[in-house]
Design an enzyme around this catalytic site. Structure first.
Site, PDB file in Angstrom:
ATOM      1  N   ARG A 162      37.513  48.829 158.407  1.00 34.96           N
ATOM      2  CA  ARG A 162      38.915  49.664 157.424  1.00 34.96           C
ATOM      3  C   ARG A 162      38.242  48.696 155.406  1.00 34.96           C
ATOM      4  NH1 ARG A 162      39.723  50.941 162.247  1.00 34.96           N
ATOM      5  NH2 ARG A 162      41.285  50.679 163.197  1.00 34.96           N
ATOM      6  N   SER A 238      49.963  50.630 160.192  1.00 36.11           N
ATOM      7  CA  SER A 238      49.829  50.248 160.574  1.00 36.11           C
ATOM      8  C   SER A 238      49.683  49.119 159.207  1.00 36.11           C
ATOM      9  CB  SER A 238      47.713  49.711 161.143  1.00 36.11           C
ATOM     10  OG  SER A 238      47.942  49.761 162.128  1.00 36.11           O
ATOM     11  N   GLU A 333      46.459  46.315 154.287  1.00 34.76           N
ATOM     12  CA  GLU A 333      45.756  47.459 154.931  1.00 34.76           C
ATOM     13  C   GLU A 333      46.055  48.496 153.349  1.00 34.76           C
ATOM     14  OE1 GLU A 333      44.537  49.634 158.997  1.00 34.76           O
ATOM     15  OE2 GLU A 333      44.735  50.840 157.517  1.00 34.76           O
TER      16      GLU A 333
HETATM   17  P1  FAD Z   1      46.782  58.187 150.148  1.00 35.17           P
HETATM   18  O1  FAD Z   1      47.824  57.369 150.489  1.00 35.17           O
HETATM   19  O2  FAD Z   1      47.284  58.723 149.305  1.00 35.17           O
HETATM   20  O3  FAD Z   1      46.099  57.645 149.424  1.00 35.17           O
HETATM   21  C1  FAD Z   1      45.643  55.600 149.807  1.00 35.17           C
HETATM   22  C2  FAD Z   1      43.839  55.159 149.365  1.00 35.17           C
HETATM   23  O4  FAD Z   1      42.894  56.247 148.818  1.00 35.17           O
HETATM   24  C3  FAD Z   1      44.522  54.957 147.975  1.00 35.17           C
HETATM   25  O5  FAD Z   1      44.241  53.775 147.221  1.00 35.17           O
HETATM   26  C4  FAD Z   1      44.378  56.656 146.825  1.00 35.17           C
HETATM   27  O6  FAD Z   1      43.956  56.756 145.626  1.00 35.17           O
HETATM   28  C5  FAD Z   1      43.151  56.436 147.748  1.00 35.17           C
HETATM   29  N1  FAD Z   1      42.055  57.831 147.726  1.00 35.17           N
HETATM   30  C6  FAD Z   1      43.288  58.865 148.465  1.00 35.17           C
HETATM   31  N2  FAD Z   1      42.755  60.275 148.111  1.00 35.17           N
HETATM   32  C7  FAD Z   1      41.044  59.661 147.174  1.00 35.17           C
HETATM   33  C8  FAD Z   1      40.488  60.627 146.895  1.00 35.17           C
HETATM   34  N3  FAD Z   1      39.648  62.117 146.968  1.00 35.17           N
HETATM   35  N4  FAD Z   1      38.893  60.088 145.928  1.00 35.17           N
HETATM   36  C9  FAD Z   1      39.414  58.697 145.416  1.00 35.17           C
HETATM   37  N5  FAD Z   1      40.354  57.841 146.170  1.00 35.17           N
HETATM   38  C10 FAD Z   1      41.211  58.264 146.795  1.00 35.17           C
HETATM   39  N6  FAD Z   1      44.600  54.548 158.911  1.00 35.17           N
HETATM   40  C11 FAD Z   1      43.582  54.184 159.988  1.00 35.17           C
HETATM   41  O7  FAD Z   1      42.430  53.987 159.625  1.00 35.17           O
HETATM   42  N7  FAD Z   1      43.778  54.619 161.469  1.00 35.17           N
HETATM   43  C12 FAD Z   1      44.531  55.373 161.554  1.00 35.17           C
HETATM   44  O8  FAD Z   1      44.651  55.320 163.288  1.00 35.17           O
HETATM   45  C13 FAD Z   1      45.906  55.336 160.901  1.00 35.17           C
HETATM   46  N8  FAD Z   1      46.654  55.944 161.512  1.00 35.17           N
HETATM   47  C14 FAD Z   1      47.791  55.997 160.867  1.00 35.17           C
HETATM   48  C15 FAD Z   1      49.272  56.310 161.423  1.00 35.17           C
HETATM   49  C16 FAD Z   1      50.506  56.263 160.349  1.00 35.17           C
HETATM   50  C17 FAD Z   1      51.413  57.153 161.566  1.00 35.17           C
HETATM   51  C18 FAD Z   1      50.409  56.578 159.186  1.00 35.17           C
HETATM   52  C19 FAD Z   1      51.071  56.843 158.541  1.00 35.17           C
HETATM   53  C20 FAD Z   1      49.321  55.689 158.692  1.00 35.17           C
HETATM   54  C21 FAD Z   1      47.782  55.681 159.402  1.00 35.17           C
HETATM   55  N9  FAD Z   1      46.756  54.780 159.070  1.00 35.17           N
HETATM   56  C22 FAD Z   1      45.767  54.650 159.888  1.00 35.17           C
HETATM   57  C23 FAD Z   1      46.852  54.891 157.411  1.00 35.17           C
HETATM   58  C24 FAD Z   1      45.888  56.537 156.776  1.00 35.17           C
HETATM   59  O9  FAD Z   1      47.020  57.720 157.255  1.00 35.17           O
HETATM   60  C25 FAD Z   1      44.632  56.572 156.544  1.00 35.17           C
HETATM   61  O10 FAD Z   1      44.424  55.376 155.747  1.00 35.17           O
HETATM   62  C26 FAD Z   1      44.541  57.830 155.721  1.00 35.17           C
HETATM   63  O11 FAD Z   1      43.057  58.412 155.409  1.00 35.17           O
HETATM   64  C27 FAD Z   1      44.675  57.824 154.021  1.00 35.17           C
HETATM   65  O12 FAD Z   1      44.813  59.360 153.225  1.00 35.17           O
HETATM   66  P2  FAD Z   1      45.806  60.096 152.233  1.00 35.17           P
HETATM   67  O13 FAD Z   1      45.047  60.951 152.044  1.00 35.17           O
HETATM   68  O14 FAD Z   1      47.333  59.672 153.011  1.00 35.17           O
HETATM   69  O15 FAD Z   1      45.879  58.254 151.315  1.00 35.17           O
HETATM   70  P1  NAP Z   2      45.819  49.250 170.642  1.00 27.58           P
HETATM   71  O1  NAP Z   2      45.430  50.183 171.403  1.00 27.58           O
HETATM   72  O2  NAP Z   2      46.799  48.670 171.388  1.00 27.58           O
HETATM   73  O3  NAP Z   2      44.515  47.769 170.528  1.00 27.58           O
HETATM   74  C1  NAP Z   2      45.340  46.721 170.186  1.00 27.58           C
HETATM   75  C2  NAP Z   2      44.510  45.868 169.028  1.00 27.58           C
HETATM   76  O4  NAP Z   2      42.832  46.209 170.049  1.00 27.58           O
HETATM   77  C3  NAP Z   2      44.060  47.310 168.382  1.00 27.58           C
HETATM   78  O5  NAP Z   2      43.476  46.530 166.473  1.00 27.58           O
HETATM   79  C4  NAP Z   2      42.288  47.578 168.584  1.00 27.58           C
HETATM   80  O6  NAP Z   2      41.412  46.966 167.226  1.00 27.58           O
HETATM   81  C5  NAP Z   2      41.556  46.489 169.756  1.00 27.58           C
HETATM   82  N1  NAP Z   2      41.350  46.985 170.544  1.00 27.58           N
HETATM   83  C6  NAP Z   2      41.491  47.327 171.950  1.00 27.58           C
HETATM   84  N2  NAP Z   2      40.941  47.746 172.546  1.00 27.58           N
HETATM   85  C7  NAP Z   2      39.963  47.428 171.714  1.00 27.58           C
HETATM   86  C8  NAP Z   2      38.203  47.598 172.160  1.00 27.58           C
HETATM   87  N3  NAP Z   2      37.806  48.195 173.450  1.00 27.58           N
HETATM   88  N4  NAP Z   2      37.475  47.285 171.646  1.00 27.58           N
HETATM   89  C9  NAP Z   2      37.084  46.764 170.810  1.00 27.58           C
HETATM   90  N5  NAP Z   2      38.766  46.377 169.655  1.00 27.58           N
HETATM   91  C10 NAP Z   2      39.756  46.407 170.519  1.00 27.58           C
HETATM   92  O7  NAP Z   2      46.643  50.257 169.607  1.00 27.58           O
HETATM   93  P2  NAP Z   2      47.332  50.791 168.394  1.00 27.58           P
HETATM   94  O8  NAP Z   2      47.915  49.839 167.386  1.00 27.58           O
HETATM   95  O9  NAP Z   2      47.815  51.207 169.222  1.00 27.58           O
HETATM   96  O10 NAP Z   2      46.320  51.661 167.824  1.00 27.58           O
HETATM   97  C11 NAP Z   2      45.350  52.443 168.348  1.00 27.58           C
HETATM   98  C12 NAP Z   2      44.554  52.543 167.386  1.00 27.58           C
HETATM   99  O11 NAP Z   2      44.069  53.189 166.491  1.00 27.58           O
HETATM  100  C13 NAP Z   2      43.904  51.161 167.201  1.00 27.58           C
HETATM  101  O12 NAP Z   2      42.324  51.269 167.477  1.00 27.58           O
HETATM  102  C14 NAP Z   2      44.556  51.216 166.190  1.00 27.58           C
HETATM  103  O13 NAP Z   2      43.506  50.763 164.714  1.00 27.58           O
HETATM  104  C15 NAP Z   2      44.809  52.642 165.396  1.00 27.58           C
HETATM  105  N6  NAP Z   2      45.080  52.705 164.123  1.00 27.58           N
HETATM  106  C16 NAP Z   2      45.462  52.219 162.994  1.00 27.58           C
HETATM  107  C17 NAP Z   2      46.704  52.618 162.139  1.00 27.58           C
HETATM  108  C18 NAP Z   2      46.124  52.431 160.643  1.00 27.58           C
HETATM  109  O14 NAP Z   2      46.883  52.746 159.846  1.00 27.58           O
HETATM  110  N7  NAP Z   2      45.207  51.905 160.436  1.00 27.58           N
HETATM  111  C19 NAP Z   2      47.555  52.957 162.579  1.00 27.58           C
HETATM  112  C20 NAP Z   2      47.712  53.127 163.770  1.00 27.58           C
HETATM  113  C21 NAP Z   2      46.578  52.998 165.105  1.00 27.58           C
HETATM  114  P3  NAP Z   2      40.849  48.776 166.449  1.00 27.58           P
HETATM  115  O15 NAP Z   2      42.246  48.483 165.448  1.00 27.58           O
HETATM  116  O16 NAP Z   2      39.833  47.704 165.856  1.00 27.58           O
HETATM  117  O17 NAP Z   2      40.856  49.505 167.384  1.00 27.58           O
END
Ligand code: FAD
Ligand code: NAP
Length: 338
Positions: A162, A238, A333
């Site tokens: 991340r 998250s 995050e």
């Molecule tokens: P923004 O929120 O608009 O921007 C995020 C950052 O990127 C800011 O710092 C912004 O300045 C920068 N940025 C945006 N666009 C550009 C650009 N073109 N050039 C340079 N910088 C830029 N993330 C995960 O990794 N895994 C997930 O599973 C995941 N699940 C999510 C679920 C939900 C319900 C929500 C609300 C969020 C989740 N996220 C997840 C977080 C998010 O969706 C991601 O990080 C996504 O990539 C953000 O995209 P955005 O366009 O909304 O970015």
């Molecule tokens: P989950 O499946 O309930 O798992 C809980 C945590 O355990 C997660 O954080 C995941 O790490 C870790 N995990 C589970 N199985 C694993 C494996 N086999 N090997 C290594 N790590 C493992 O998690 P959840 O919250 O429902 O989310 C599901 C996936 O979507 C996750 O990968 C999560 O990162 C992603 N997600 C991200 C966001 C965001 O905003 N960043 C929001 C929603 C969901 P990891 O998180 O490192 O995968």
């Protein structure tokens, strides 16, 4: 093209009310360079904005918000892989569907992640064991200070868990305009996360007959059942990264809490931040306008449309409690602006 005093509430999925001193919606490279020139002349800070799903607005933004609105997708066969080039303004989930619907594997675990392609490299988006870097080839970005176009290879992006160079040294210094991914012909589905396994068991899906579309459908179903839709309950996904701790702390915690959820990463351990927060009793708690989601303790929600201070205040309280209980530091995050 450049507007003043713009309401940012519709542009962030936490639905925080804040205003931008200046706001530019850009569709082309020329418009982007013009907007950056405007900011340089006025010495304004820049906020590159995609879908606003990973930011927390802690107050009004005194500079120029640059909202990338250049969609576009090209998919072509190149030797033994498929090359995909997408404009930064393209919707991420639409791109995933465009690939799985062609039978192309590699992005299916990243289905339903909100936001746009330009933001995907910023934190090297990941879900269910797959990350952007697994298929990332290169990106193009405009240097904010000079307006010049740069190409970044995967190595130059310095992807981590991340994380990328754009969250560290190069923060807000480049605006990503397009991203290129390569999907290899050979497909190795990643379905070991417990939630996906459970889904396949319940649906009686035979793992040998899986397709990229089938895995994407499973991911969509699991995510829809657990995660709040930001259009209904404002949130930024998250709120904390999963902390990675050393062996000693992991063993101490595992002894005290045998049901601790943790995964080994090299010689360290990744703890599920959601488990720590849930176990500390925060899941479902409401504090004024904000709260912790009832089905997923890692997600902070803003149902009462509270301001940035309320969101960050709750996050600080949770992080302090987790530090006091488990000796573990939680790092937010989403990125805070200004
Ligand atoms: P923004 O929120 O608009 O921007 C995020 C950052 O990127 C800011 O710092 C912004 O300045 C920068 N940025 C945006 N666009 C550009 C650009 N073109 N050039 C340079 N910088 C830029 N993330 C995960 O990794 N895994 C997930 O599973 C995941 N699940 C999510 C679920 C939900 C319900 C929500 C609300 C969020 C989740 N996220 C997840 C977080 C998010 O969706 C991601 O990080 C996504 O990539 C953000 O995209 P955005 O366009 O909304 O970015
Ligand atoms: P989950 O499946 O309930 O798992 C809980 C945590 O355990 C997660 O954080 C995941 O790490 C870790 N995990 C589970 N199985 C694993 C494996 N086999 N090997 C290594 N790590 C493992 O998690 P959840 O919250 O429902 O989310 C599901 C996936 O979507 C996750 O990968 C999560 O990162 C992603 N997600 C991200 C966001 C965001 O905003 N960043 C929001 C929603 C969901 P990891 O998180 O490192 O995968």
């Amino acid at each position: 093209m450049i507007q003043s005093d713009v309401d940012l509430q519709p542009y962030n999925t936490l639905a925080i009310a804040a205003r931008a001193a200046h706001f530019a919606r850009v569709e082309t490279l020329e418009q982007l360079q013009e907007a950056l020139e405007f900011a340089r002349r006025k010495h304004l800070p820049i906020l590159p904005l995609g879908g606003g799903s990973n930011i927390v607005l802690t107050g009004d933004f005194p500079g120029l918000v640059v909202h990338l609105d250049n969609p576009g997708l090209s998919i072509s066969k190149q030797g033994d892989c498929t090359s995909i080039t997408a404009g930064a303004g393209e919707n991420w989930h639409r791109l995933v569907l465009a690939t799985v619907d062609r039978g192309l594997g590699g992005l299916e675990n990243l289905a339903l992640i909100p936001g746009r392609i330009g933001a995907a490299p910023i934190q090297n988006i990941g879900a269910y064991g797959v990350e952007l870097r697994d298929t990332f080839q290169s990106l193009e970005a405009v240097h904010v200070a000079t307006g010049e176009v740069h190409r970044f290879s995967a190595a130059e992006c310095e992807f981590g868990y991340r994380d990328s160079v754009f969250k560290g040294r190069a923060r807000d210094q480049y605006i990503i305009t397009s991203v290129c991914l390569h999907l290899p012909e050979e497909w190795h589905p990643r379905t070991d996360y417990p939630a996906l396994q459970q889904y396949f068991r319940e649906q009686q899906v035979d793992a040998t007959g899986l397709t990229p579309r089938g895995v994407a459908d499973a991911v969509i179903a699991v995510r829809t059942s657990k995660l709040p839709d930001p259009g209904v309950i404002p949130n930024a996904g998250s709120f904390f990264k999963n902390p990675v701790v050393d062996r000693e702390l992991y063993h101490e915690l595992k002894q005290a809490y045998p049901d601790l959820v943790a995964y080994e990463v090299g010689d360290r351990w990744k703890l599920a931040a959601g488990w720590l927060i849930d176990r500390a009793g925060w899941r479902g708690r409401r504090q004024g306008a904000v709260g912790v989601h009832e089905r997923q303790a890692l997600v902070l929600v803003n149902p009462g449309r509270g301001n940035g201070a309320e969101v960050t205040g709750l996050a600080r309280e949770i992080a302090a409690d987790i530090k006091a209980r488990y000796g573990v530091e939680l790092e937010p995050e989403p990125r805070y602006y200004p």
